[in-house]
Design a protein around this motif. Structure first.
Motif, PDB file in Angstrom:
ATOM      1  N   ILE A 143      24.677  43.638   6.708  1.00 32.70           N
ATOM      2  CA  ILE A 143      25.087  42.260   7.517  1.00 32.70           C
ATOM      3  C   ILE A 143      24.628  42.185   9.079  1.00 32.70           C
ATOM      4  O   ILE A 143      24.095  41.357   9.444  1.00 32.70           O
ATOM      5  CB  ILE A 143      26.641  42.417   7.596  1.00 32.70           C
ATOM      6  N   VAL A 144      24.654  43.280   9.421  1.00 31.81           N
ATOM      7  CA  VAL A 144      23.849  43.635  10.840  1.00 31.81           C
ATOM      8  C   VAL A 144      22.633  43.261  10.906  1.00 31.81           C
ATOM      9  O   VAL A 144      22.040  42.480  11.729  1.00 31.81           O
ATOM     10  CB  VAL A 144      24.127  45.063  11.468  1.00 31.81           C
TER      11      VAL A 144
ATOM     12  N   MET B 222      35.209  38.482  15.157  1.00 32.15           N
ATOM     13  CA  MET B 222      36.544  39.185  14.626  1.00 32.15           C
ATOM     14  C   MET B 222      36.346  39.538  13.191  1.00 32.15           C
ATOM     15  O   MET B 222      36.502  40.971  12.557  1.00 32.15           O
ATOM     16  CB  MET B 222      37.863  38.274  14.704  1.00 32.15           C
ATOM     17  N   ALA B 223      35.771  38.962  12.262  1.00 33.77           N
ATOM     18  CA  ALA B 223      35.372  39.236  11.017  1.00 33.77           C
ATOM     19  C   ALA B 223      34.550  40.221  10.680  1.00 33.77           C
ATOM     20  O   ALA B 223      34.629  41.240   9.987  1.00 33.77           O
ATOM     21  CB  ALA B 223      34.812  38.015  10.240  1.00 33.77           C
ATOM     22  N   VAL B 224      33.475  40.220  11.598  1.00 35.25           N
ATOM     23  CA  VAL B 224      32.614  41.640  11.621  1.00 35.25           C
ATOM     24  C   VAL B 224      33.096  42.802  11.755  1.00 35.25           C
ATOM     25  O   VAL B 224      33.009  43.743  11.391  1.00 35.25           O
ATOM     26  CB  VAL B 224      31.462  41.185  12.439  1.00 35.25           C
ATOM     27  N   LEU B 225      33.957  42.705  12.893  1.00 41.36           N
ATOM     28  CA  LEU B 225      34.912  43.951  13.616  1.00 41.36           C
ATOM     29  C   LEU B 225      35.742  44.558  12.741  1.00 41.36           C
ATOM     30  O   LEU B 225      35.948  45.728  12.364  1.00 41.36           O
ATOM     31  CB  LEU B 225      35.537  43.684  14.927  1.00 41.36           C
TER      32      LEU B 225
ATOM     33  N   GLY C 242      34.839  40.355   6.517  1.00 38.73           N
ATOM     34  CA  GLY C 242      33.409  40.092   6.157  1.00 38.73           C
ATOM     35  C   GLY C 242      32.872  38.702   6.062  1.00 38.73           C
ATOM     36  O   GLY C 242      33.572  37.944   6.511  1.00 38.73           O
ATOM     37  N   LEU C 243      32.011  38.504   4.980  1.00 31.07           N
ATOM     38  CA  LEU C 243      31.396  37.160   4.904  1.00 31.07           C
ATOM     39  C   LEU C 243      32.286  36.161   4.055  1.00 31.07           C
ATOM     40  O   LEU C 243      32.041  35.034   4.376  1.00 31.07           O
ATOM     41  CB  LEU C 243      30.123  37.439   3.840  1.00 31.07           C
TER      42      LEU C 243
ATOM     43  N   ILE D 105      20.812  37.697   3.810  1.00 35.56           N
ATOM     44  CA  ILE D 105      20.634  36.259   4.094  1.00 35.56           C
ATOM     45  C   ILE D 105      21.873  35.623   4.581  1.00 35.56           C
ATOM     46  O   ILE D 105      21.843  34.896   5.214  1.00 35.56           O
ATOM     47  CB  ILE D 105      20.074  35.601   2.442  1.00 35.56           C
ATOM     48  N   ALA D 106      23.042  36.059   4.158  1.00 41.12           N
ATOM     49  CA  ALA D 106      24.344  35.752   4.578  1.00 41.12           C
ATOM     50  C   ALA D 106      24.265  35.880   6.022  1.00 41.12           C
ATOM     51  O   ALA D 106      24.948  35.116   6.829  1.00 41.12           O
ATOM     52  CB  ALA D 106      25.416  36.077   3.831  1.00 41.12           C
TER      53      ALA D 106
END
Length: 422
Positions: free
Chosen positions: A38-39, A382-385, A355-356, A297-298
């Motif tokens: 993701i990063v 917030m979702a990533v953390l 997440g995604l 890609i996301a």
């Protein structure tokens, strides 16, 4: 001369290489590989592939990005089909009440907390009014990232353990409720065709009453005939794609169509070895190449350019409420079901993964003008953390012995003579 084909293959090579490097780096830091992927996508989208650096002007990347995205979605569908197949229905019958209890707690408390905490932000960040904003934020806060959770469980080798299966079942119910709530919000505050959700029971009846018996008959004939594994894979993938298309048309994300299709695949009978060969073929193509492509890609679609230092206060509030309500809700649901404390803590942490799936829902809200770009950035961070903190917060669990450790998805699922399946 049209160089789009060359750009497509070059971009595919770049994405796969960066996904591999960042995934390996994440593992060294004690994170699941999906976090690194993701990063990697966020870095690619905000640096090398950003309009600021002129890459989009020099090469037709925007023309090939939909092709990469479509290929990545196929990988996710294959992976979720395998995850659905590995979910033992006998276990779900015994733990369905537990999974439902966990899912209920992990939806209701974050939903209520999200609605309450959104009220002070509505005037500044709700383009379509307070009601639509607060309801949407409540739905977004209740999400658990079903595909990301599946990947984390696989990376942590929890996907075939009892607590992992409860988490998968609870996350599936959780997100089905979230997508249904999103459809209701969209119907109230937009022109979305939420009436299609009424056909969901028809879809499930067709899968159980038609697709499952046909799949069992087909695999049985192949097992007793020429053992044409390649032909079986093609037909299974065709059915999988049709299931994904059906759930997308219904207004539910295609990952649920893939998961349910895998879940209804027959597991017992003389066609076992043929079915194992088919599923192993699907998994190898998904997890080694196409699935990392999906997460990268996301990630490139995540736009953090609108995030500013002034939004740190709002981020801190939303992050605190999101973590507290999600973990408390899932933990209370697990405790009410009578699970032991280590499993309660594990489920509370796992269900906090957003997440995604959250990013997808937030993008829908942004397109429907239920939230503005600034609040979208706050919620994306917030979702990533919450996803990044899943690995470090997971309680340590005893490593199973060689005899007790469940087989990995790529290993042979056919039990040896005289030995039952784990």
């Amino acid at each position: 001369m049209d160089d789009r084909t060359a750009v497509f293959f070059l971009a595919l090579a770049l994405v796969l290489a960066v996904a591999r490097l960042c995934g390996a780096g994440a593992r060294r830091l004690g994170q699941p590989a999906v976090v690194g992927e993701i990063v990697a996508g966020v870095l690619l989208g905000s640096t090398l592939l950003s309009p600021t650096w002129g890459v989009r002007d020099a090469v037709p990347y925007d023309d090939v990005q939909p092709l990469l995205g479509a290929l990545a979605n196929v990988g996710l569908a294959l992976f979720m089909c395998v995850i659905g197949y590995e979910t033992d229905p006998a276990f779900l019958r015994g733990s369905g009440r537990t999974a439902l209890s966990v899912a209920t707690g992990s939806v209701l408390l974050p939903l209520a907390g999200g609605i309450l905490v959104a009220v002070p932000f509505a005037a500044a960040h709700g383009p379509s009014g307070t009601r639509g904003f607060v309801l949407f934020v409540g739905v977004a806060m209740s999400v658990t990232a079903f595909p990301v959770l599946a990947r984390i469980l696989a990376d942590q080798r929890l996907n075939r353990t009892p607590v992992g299966r409860i988490a998968m079942a609870a996350a599936g119910v959780n997100d089905l409720i979230a997508w249904a709530c999103l459809a209701v919000v969209a119907a109230l505050f937009s022109d979305a065709e939420s009436w299609r959700m009424a056909f969901l029971p028809v879809y499930l009846v067709l899968l159980l009453g038609v697709v499952r018996p046909l799949a069992a008959r087909f695999l049985r004939r192949r097992a007793h005939g020429t053992a044409d594994t390649a032909g079986a894979v093609v037909l299974v993938v065709a059915g999988l794609m049709a299931s994904c298309a059906a759930t997308e048309w219904l207004g539910i994300h295609f990952v649920f169509g893939a998961f349910v299709f895998g879940a209804v695949m027959p597991r017992e009978g003389s066609e076992e070895r043929m079915r194992v060969a088919v599923m192993d073929g699907l998994e190898k193509s998904a997890t080694r190449i196409l699935l990392p492509l999906y997460f990268v890609i996301a990630g490139t679609r995540v736009d953090l350019s609108t995030f500013r230092a002034a939004h740190l206060g709002g981020l801190a509030v939303m992050l605190a409420v999101a973590v507290a309500t999600k973990m408390a809700g899932a933990g209370l649901g697990a405790a009410a079901a009578g699970l032991p404390r280590p499993d309660v803590l594990t489920l509370a942490v796992l269900m906090n993964t957003r997440g995604l799936t959250e990013v997808v829902i937030l993008t829908v809200g942004l397109q429907l003008h239920l939230i503005d770009a600034a609040f979208y950035s706050i919620m994306v961070v917030m979702a990533v953390l919450t996803t990044v903190m899943t690995g470090p917060l997971l309680p340590s669990r005893p490593t199973p012995s060689k005899d007790d450790r469940p087989p990995t998805a790529a290993q042979d699922r056919v039990p040896a003579p005289g030995r039952g399946r784990g």
